[in-house]
Design an enzyme around this catalytic site. Structure first.
Site, PDB file in Angstrom:
ATOM      1  CE  LYS A   3      -3.990   2.053   2.345  1.00  0.00           C
ATOM      2  NZ  LYS A   3      -5.054   1.875   3.360  1.00  0.00           N
ATOM      3  CB  SER A  55      -9.083   1.715   4.677  1.00  0.00           C
ATOM      4  OG  SER A  55      -9.531   3.044   4.692  1.00  0.00           O
ATOM      5  CB  SER A  88      -7.533   4.338   2.022  1.00  0.00           C
ATOM      6  OG  SER A  88      -7.069   3.564   3.107  1.00  0.00           O
TER       7      SER A  88
END
Length: 475
Positions: A80, A179, A155
């Site tokens: 990420k 997320s 996210s």
């Protein structure tokens, strides 16, 4: 053993260890897929394939030499883009961080690379990971592999889209208000928000804060458990980190007999649901009941959970991003800046009341899970929405005033302090994925995975893959 880009991570690792495929060949299989599909979904960013090929070649040399290797040895991986990996850019979707290349890796990346994974790049995120739709001014919008006109969530949206599109076999993510769970639901993959402390985060500007946790994503529960075993475990710098979970016995579908399952569509009316999501949620009771579970409509009483979340979230945003907001407010998206400015309007009394209320909510969660083994509820309140929007305009006719209003089903669970997993549950009439959220008592992460694995066997919709052809999709 024949391996393709949708083989499980465990199958890929078995083939690597038996030398049915080399790390270089496995990487090439994935890079071919990335070249074909990533331009459509925009899930992977900051790719460094030269470095990845060198790492894969070194992995093959270790295998040939008979060296002892880690549990992810030779497996392609993308982190990420809020997680620091030495030598790879960490941009976090912000123009402020363009050119930022950390020299050291943070703990989660260190654990994954030490386990032998081959880093290929990063997964896209919204600006500073704020919001559950992945778009930013640096890399653009990540779209849904089942319909590239729709959101992949966020996210950890780049991670979920990359998994769903077959670009990588495993992914890491983080979760404050959903997320890891919302993008998993949108992209028909599995995402776990672990019990806070199960996956310690370091560096950490607020190590006492239990709203934010890192965690694993995968295409199935077995693969997710593999990654969890790599990234979990205590770290002396995080005093709240938990010891490694003892391996739980495999429940299997038969183990659901007598399981006490609470089901709730909206946690006693806390949030609306769009009709297609409600329709899929309403099927869940019969799925568990058919396996012999004892199903009851029930939910913990947490009417103040959203207020607690919003208050403590604003405080955390101020800690992490207050300096950037003060120095360069014009360089932050307006909704993110507003989140930070909310903290400026908080008093010490506001924060104290929120922390006390959070403790009371978590005590209620413990009591609730003394009566039920798991809670089954929606992950997201809407289907994957138009990727051109910042957030949905309304949920079931109720207007959304900000980008948290459609995420209440996820963010309220954050305040409980419980592990929660999103597992594929079904598709809407138009072919859009919908996940189910299964929640267990604090600390019962592996038990939760066993329940999710049994559910996955009962309702194997996670095996339905998107067909990406010249930028179009069909289910």
């Amino acid at each position: 053993m024949t391996i393709d880009h949708y083989s499980t991570a465990r199958e890929m690792l078995t083939a690597l260890r038996s030398k049915d495929i080399s790390a270089r060949e496995l990487l090439a299989l994935h890079t071919d897929r990335i070249a074909h599909v990533n331009p459509t979904v925009n899930a992977l960013v900051s790719l460094d394939l030269d470095r990845a090929h060198a790492t894969a070649a070194a992995a093959d040399e270790q295998t040939a030499a008979g060296d002892r290797v880690g549990p992810l040895h030779g497996l392609p991986f993308a982190f990420k883009d809020t997680h620091d990996v030495a030598g790879f850019p960490t941009i976090a979707g912000s123009p402020l961080l363009v050119g930022n290349v950390p020299e050291t890796s943070e703990l989660i990346a260190e654990r994954v690379t030490t386990a032998g994974a081959v880093t290929i790049g990063k997964t896209n995120v919204p600006e500073f990971a704020a919001g559950s739709h992945t778009f930013n001014p640096v890399f653009g919008t990540t779209t849904n592999p089942y319909d590239p006109t729709r959101s992949a969530g966020g996210s950890s949206g780049g991670a979920a889209a990359a998994l769903g599109a077959g670009l990588i076999p495993l992914a890491d993510g983080s979760d404050m208000g959903g997320s890891l769970r919302n993008p998993a639901s949108f992209c028909n993959v599995v995402g776990l928000r672990p019990t806070p402390g199960r996956v310690p985060c370091w560096p950490n500007s607020a190590p006492w804060d239990a709203l934010v946790t890192q965690g694993p994503m995968a295409r199935n529960v077995d693969d997710l458990e593999l990654l969890l075993s790599v990234i979990s475990g205590p770290d002396a710098r995080i005093r709240s980190s938990l010891s490694a979970d003892a391996l739980a016995p495999r429940l299997g579908v038969a183990g659901l007999q007598g399981l006490r399952v609470a089901v709730s569509a909206d946690l006693n009316g806390l949030f609306p649901l769009d009709a297609p999501v409600r329709e899929i949620h309403d099927r869940q009771s019969s799925i568990f009941a058919a396996a012999g579970a004892v199903v009851a409509e029930d939910a913990p009483s947490i009417p103040d959970a959203e207020w607690v979340f919003r208050t403590l979230r604003a405080w955390r945003f101020k800690i992490d991003l207050g300096a950037q907001a003060d120095a360069t407010p014009d360089m932050l998206k307006p909704s993110l800046l507003d989140n930070i400015r909310q903290a400026d309007r908080l008093s010490a009394d506001d924060i104290a009341k929120a922390m006390v209320a959070q403790a009371e909510i978590q005590a209620r969660a413990v009591e609730f899970f003394s009566r039920h083994d798991v809670l089954v509820m929606p992950v997201s309140q809407v289907l994957p929405f138009d990727a051109e929007l910042e957030y949905p305009a309304a949920v079931d006719g109720r207007r959304c005033d900000d980008y948290l209003d459609w995420m209440t089903s996820a963010l309220t669970v954050t305040v409980l302090g419980c592990p929660a997993i999103s597992v594929p549950a079904g598709f809407s009439a138009e072919g859009l994925p919908v996940g189910v959220q299964i929640v267990a008592a604090p600390g019962n992460d592996l038990f939760l995975l066993d329940v999710a694995r049994a559910y996955e066997q009962l309702n194997p919709v996670g095996a339905v893959r998107p067909h990406l052809l010249d930028g179009a999709t069909r289910v």
